[in-house]
Design a protein around this motif. Structure first.
Motif, PDB file in Angstrom:
ATOM      1  N   ALA A 209     -35.383 -11.497  43.325  1.00  0.00           N
ATOM      2  CA  ALA A 209     -36.701 -10.979  42.987  1.00  0.00           C
ATOM      3  C   ALA A 209     -37.617 -12.130  42.568  1.00  0.00           C
ATOM      4  N   ALA A 210     -37.096 -13.001  41.707  1.00  0.00           N
ATOM      5  CA  ALA A 210     -37.918 -14.120  41.225  1.00  0.00           C
ATOM      6  C   ALA A 210     -38.264 -15.076  42.359  1.00  0.00           C
ATOM      7  N   ARG A 211     -37.341 -15.190  43.325  1.00  0.00           N
ATOM      8  CA  ARG A 211     -37.591 -16.122  44.416  1.00  0.00           C
ATOM      9  C   ARG A 211     -38.642 -15.592  45.391  1.00  0.00           C
ATOM     10  N   TYR A 212     -38.588 -14.303  45.709  1.00  0.00           N
ATOM     11  CA  TYR A 212     -39.453 -13.793  46.770  1.00  0.00           C
ATOM     12  C   TYR A 212     -40.761 -13.163  46.285  1.00  0.00           C
ATOM     13  N   ALA A 213     -40.796 -12.747  45.002  1.00  0.00           N
ATOM     14  CA  ALA A 213     -41.989 -12.021  44.559  1.00  0.00           C
ATOM     15  C   ALA A 213     -43.088 -12.978  44.109  1.00  0.00           C
ATOM     16  N   ASP A 214     -44.332 -12.580  44.376  1.00  0.00           N
ATOM     17  CA  ASP A 214     -45.470 -13.287  43.787  1.00  0.00           C
ATOM     18  C   ASP A 214     -45.704 -12.757  42.381  1.00  0.00           C
ATOM     19  N   TYR A 215     -45.327 -11.498  42.189  1.00  0.00           N
ATOM     20  CA  TYR A 215     -45.621 -10.802  40.947  1.00  0.00           C
ATOM     21  C   TYR A 215     -44.376 -10.029  40.559  1.00  0.00           C
ATOM     22  N   LEU A 216     -43.898 -10.243  39.350  1.00  0.00           N
ATOM     23  CA  LEU A 216     -42.650  -9.632  38.931  1.00  0.00           C
ATOM     24  C   LEU A 216     -42.932  -8.618  37.821  1.00  0.00           C
ATOM     25  N   VAL A 217     -42.367  -7.421  37.982  1.00  0.00           N
ATOM     26  CA  VAL A 217     -42.580  -6.362  36.997  1.00  0.00           C
ATOM     27  C   VAL A 217     -41.228  -6.011  36.392  1.00  0.00           C
ATOM     28  N   ALA A 218     -41.105  -6.151  35.066  1.00  0.00           N
ATOM     29  CA  ALA A 218     -39.840  -5.783  34.416  1.00  0.00           C
ATOM     30  C   ALA A 218     -40.056  -4.498  33.642  1.00  0.00           C
ATOM     31  N   MET A 219     -39.207  -3.504  33.928  1.00  0.00           N
ATOM     32  CA  MET A 219     -39.338  -2.211  33.260  1.00  0.00           C
ATOM     33  C   MET A 219     -38.205  -2.005  32.280  1.00  0.00           C
ATOM     34  N   ALA A 220     -38.502  -1.286  31.201  1.00  0.00           N
ATOM     35  CA  ALA A 220     -37.444  -0.889  30.271  1.00  0.00           C
ATOM     36  C   ALA A 220     -37.805   0.470  29.708  1.00  0.00           C
ATOM     37  N   ALA A 221     -36.843   1.379  29.733  1.00  0.00           N
ATOM     38  CA  ALA A 221     -37.003   2.716  29.162  1.00  0.00           C
ATOM     39  C   ALA A 221     -38.295   3.416  29.589  1.00  0.00           C
ATOM     40  N   GLY A 222     -38.556   3.398  30.872  1.00  0.00           N
ATOM     41  CA  GLY A 222     -39.692   4.150  31.384  1.00  0.00           C
ATOM     42  C   GLY A 222     -41.053   3.519  31.143  1.00  0.00           C
ATOM     43  N   ARG A 223     -41.045   2.297  30.602  1.00  0.00           N
ATOM     44  CA  ARG A 223     -42.334   1.630  30.381  1.00  0.00           C
ATOM     45  C   ARG A 223     -42.318   0.269  31.058  1.00  0.00           C
ATOM     46  N   LEU A 224     -43.529  -0.253  31.273  1.00  0.00           N
ATOM     47  CA  LEU A 224     -43.626  -1.601  31.788  1.00  0.00           C
ATOM     48  C   LEU A 224     -43.400  -2.550  30.613  1.00  0.00           C
ATOM     49  N   HIS A 225     -42.346  -3.332  30.697  1.00  0.00           N
ATOM     50  CA  HIS A 225     -42.049  -4.223  29.577  1.00  0.00           C
ATOM     51  C   HIS A 225     -42.903  -5.475  29.653  1.00  0.00           C
TER      52      HIS A 225
END
Lengths: 273, 346
Positions: A209-225
């Protein structure tokens, strides 16, 4: 090349959604950067797939909305939405005895009305999708006979034939061996670079994910962390908060992107961390 | 770009090839139906020369043939044809929608629901004609809702729906047997019709209402053929391709139940025709395109051929449902064994 340059915006605001009684997503906000590759990561059951399903209208939000070019997707006619936004679900089903060309042709579904027949433009879109995904050589084979990697390329070809500006993919690399994972991610990057297709994908593998994405979204417990550039998102503290895992993050010498090395109780050199 | 041109040629020829195969299959089925239809009209206990059959069909009076062909055989053949089309089309619509050959209306209780309502309407309420059909359609929809409701838990899983349907079906069949046993004038012919399906005693008056039902409900299904076909890729994929899942489901349930129940109200639940037609049609036309028409045609072939076998080729005379039942049961066992070997839960 009908889907070029101009990019469609996709914005999620205050989204709560889920199945049955429970809300899996709890007031999530996200602006997908147009024309870029976004990867969504997070622990199991944090709501990644639910988010993708809500963004493509497979489930109804309880609160909040999903806006496509400023308009709520829940007010768009199904076919019109399907001409702008494509989705590759985690386990699509190939009907028995269907050929690759036939399956890819199904991607033209939203472009066909009740009375309009199959046109030259449909054939051209299908041919282009086959060539782009390098599945033109197997166009007349049966999908049942293909390997996992070939099959995934065929499904992507079908999504391409749909000719949408936005493409959402739910774990497009699951069940593939590592070389086919790279092949699929390279292909998606080609699409993004050549056509400007906005890509949003749920990925299991943090490093890919880190290699291919321009933008990384990390989620935790139903929210955008946390979200942002991979360098800013894939950090030791974020990995601890999102996955509850101790790790070291170094710079990947082959890509220059962050590379996460998990720390466990065994298999370590010295008392690390 | 020569690669693109070559691919374009390849997919166009692949598409033509598939269309040709499909047209050929449909053409052969239509020819087979025509042959069976004429066979039923001309060759029974006595042989009616083809020219006499044609003259009767043209409305001329032919001594010795007008009654046999016009009053006995023509209604029987027409009813077999129409009921077969209805069962074949309604059956495959359910199988495709639920992506499971076991999810056929005659397995999950819709046929028995229609049959139970028809028996109740005739025996207990002393209704006749269209009222019986309406009762059957309403009961069929009711059973569809009941089975759907009972198997609902965070969405409907195919296996759960099939198991619930089999249970409901068994209950309704015993209701049919019970009602028949209470009927004042015990008539074996009549009882056989409601238990296994039969076109014995077909009346000319039955034909037109069934034709209308076929046009209305079959037309409804045909109008959703493309969306139904998209459902074969899975509900999520179909939705992503712009198919309104809920709308398609409702249209398909109403259309398919309408077809099955209307035919059942006239001929009884002809065993396994709805269940067998779709898989046979899929084998014949291959994986591409809508199965509604091919399956309807296969259904007509099964009923026409089954009825002819039951009447004239087997020792003794059997209603058509006995013949199709004997064909369908081994296939049902085969399917269950195959699913079992794959290790899934049904």
């Amino acid at each position: 090349m009908s889907a070029a340059a101009h990019s469609t915006s996709l914005v999620v605001s205050g989204l709560s959604a889920g199945y049955g009684e429970t809300d899996i997503l709890q007031g999530l906000d996200l602006t997908v950067p147009p024309g870029r590759i976004t990867a969504i990561v997070g622990a199991n059951a944090c709501g990644k797939s639910t988010l993708l399903r809500a963004m493509s209208r497979l489930i109804q939000p309880r609160r909040g909305q999903v806006l496509l070019d400023g308009k709520s997707i829940h007010h768009l006619p199904s076919r019109q939405l399907a001409r702008q936004l494509g989705l590759l679900p985690q386990s699509p089903i190939a009907p028995e005895g269907i050929t690759v060309a036939d399956l890819v042709s199904r991607g033209r579904h939203p472009h066909q009305g009740l009375f309009s027949g199959w046109t030259r433009a449909d054939d051209e879109a299908v041919a282009e999708a086959l060539v782009t995904t390098a599945t033109d050589g197997i166009a007349t084979r049966l999908v049942d006979e293909l390997s996992g990697g070939q099959r995934q390329r065929v499904w992507i070809a079908m999504a391409l034939a749909q000719q949408t500006d936005l493409l959402l993919l739910d774990e497009p690399t699951t069940f593939l061996d590592i070389s086919h994972q790279i092949e699929v991610l390279d292909l998606l990057t080609d699409l993004n670079r050549a056509r400007g297709t906005t890509i949003v994908m749920v990925l299991h593998d943090l490093n890919l994910a880190a290699r291919y994405a321009d933008y990384l979204v990390a989620m935790a417990a139903g929210r955008l962390h946390v979200s942002g550039k991979p360098e800013d998102v894939l950090t030791e503290s974020n990995v601890r908060e999102v996955f509850g895992l101790e790790s070291r993050v170094i710079t990947d010498p082959t890509s220059g992107r962050p590379l996460m090395l998990p720390i466990g109780r065994h298999g370590m050199v010295e008392a690390a961390g | 770009m020569t690669q693109l041109t070559a691919t374009l040629d390849a997919i166009v020829s692949d598409r033509r090839h598939r269309a040709r195969r499909r047209n050929l299959a449909v053409g052969l089925l239509v020819a087979l139906i025509l042959a069976l239809f004429l066979l039923t009209l001309s060759l029974g206990q006595s042989l009616t020369p083809p020219e006499d059959v044609v003259r009767v069909l043209l409305g001329q009076q032919v001594p010795g043939a007008s009654f046999t062909v016009g009053q006995l055989r023509l209604p029987r053949a027409s009813l077999s044809l129409l009921a077969g089309l209805c069962f074949g089309m309604g059956g495959v619509a359910f199988q495709v929608m639920l992506r499971n050959p076991l999810a056929s209306p005659d397995i999950i209780g819709i046929s028995s629901g229609a049959s139970a309502a028809a028996v109740f309407a005739i025996v207990v309420l002393s209704l006749k004609g269209p009222a019986v059909s309406v009762a059957a359609v309403v009961a069929g929809l009711g059973v569809a809702l009941l089975v759907y409701g009972l198997s609902f838990r965070n969405g409907v899983a195919g296996t759960r729906l099939i198991l619930v349907g089999i249970g409901v079906s068994a209950m309704l069949e015993s209701f049919v047997a019970y009602t028949l046993s209470r009927a004042p004038a015990w008539d074996l012919q009549e009882a056989m019709r409601w238990l296994t399906g039969s076109v014995n005693g077909a009346k000319p008056g039955d034909v037109l209402p069934l034709l209308l039902a076929l046009l209305v409900f079959g037309g409804l299904l045909a109008s959703r053929a493309r969306d139904l076909d998209a459902l074969r890729l899975g509900d999520d994929m179909a939705a992503a391709l712009g198919t309104g899942i809920a709308r398609t489901r409702i249209a398909v349930i109403v259309g398919a139940v309408g077809l099955i129940a209307s035919a059942t109200a006239v001929t009884g639940p002809i065993a396994f025709v709805a269940f067998l037609s779709g898989p046979i049609a899929a084998r014949i036309v291959g994986g591409s395109g809508s199965l509604l028409l091919p399956s309807a045609l296969v259904g007509a072939v099964l009923v026409l051929a089954g009825d002819y076998c039951g009447q004239f080729l087997l020792p003794g005379r059997y209603p058509v449902g006995v013949v199709t039942g004997a064909l369908g049961a081994p296939y049902l066992i085969f399917l269950i064994v195959r699913v079992n070997r794959r290790g899934s839960s049904l």
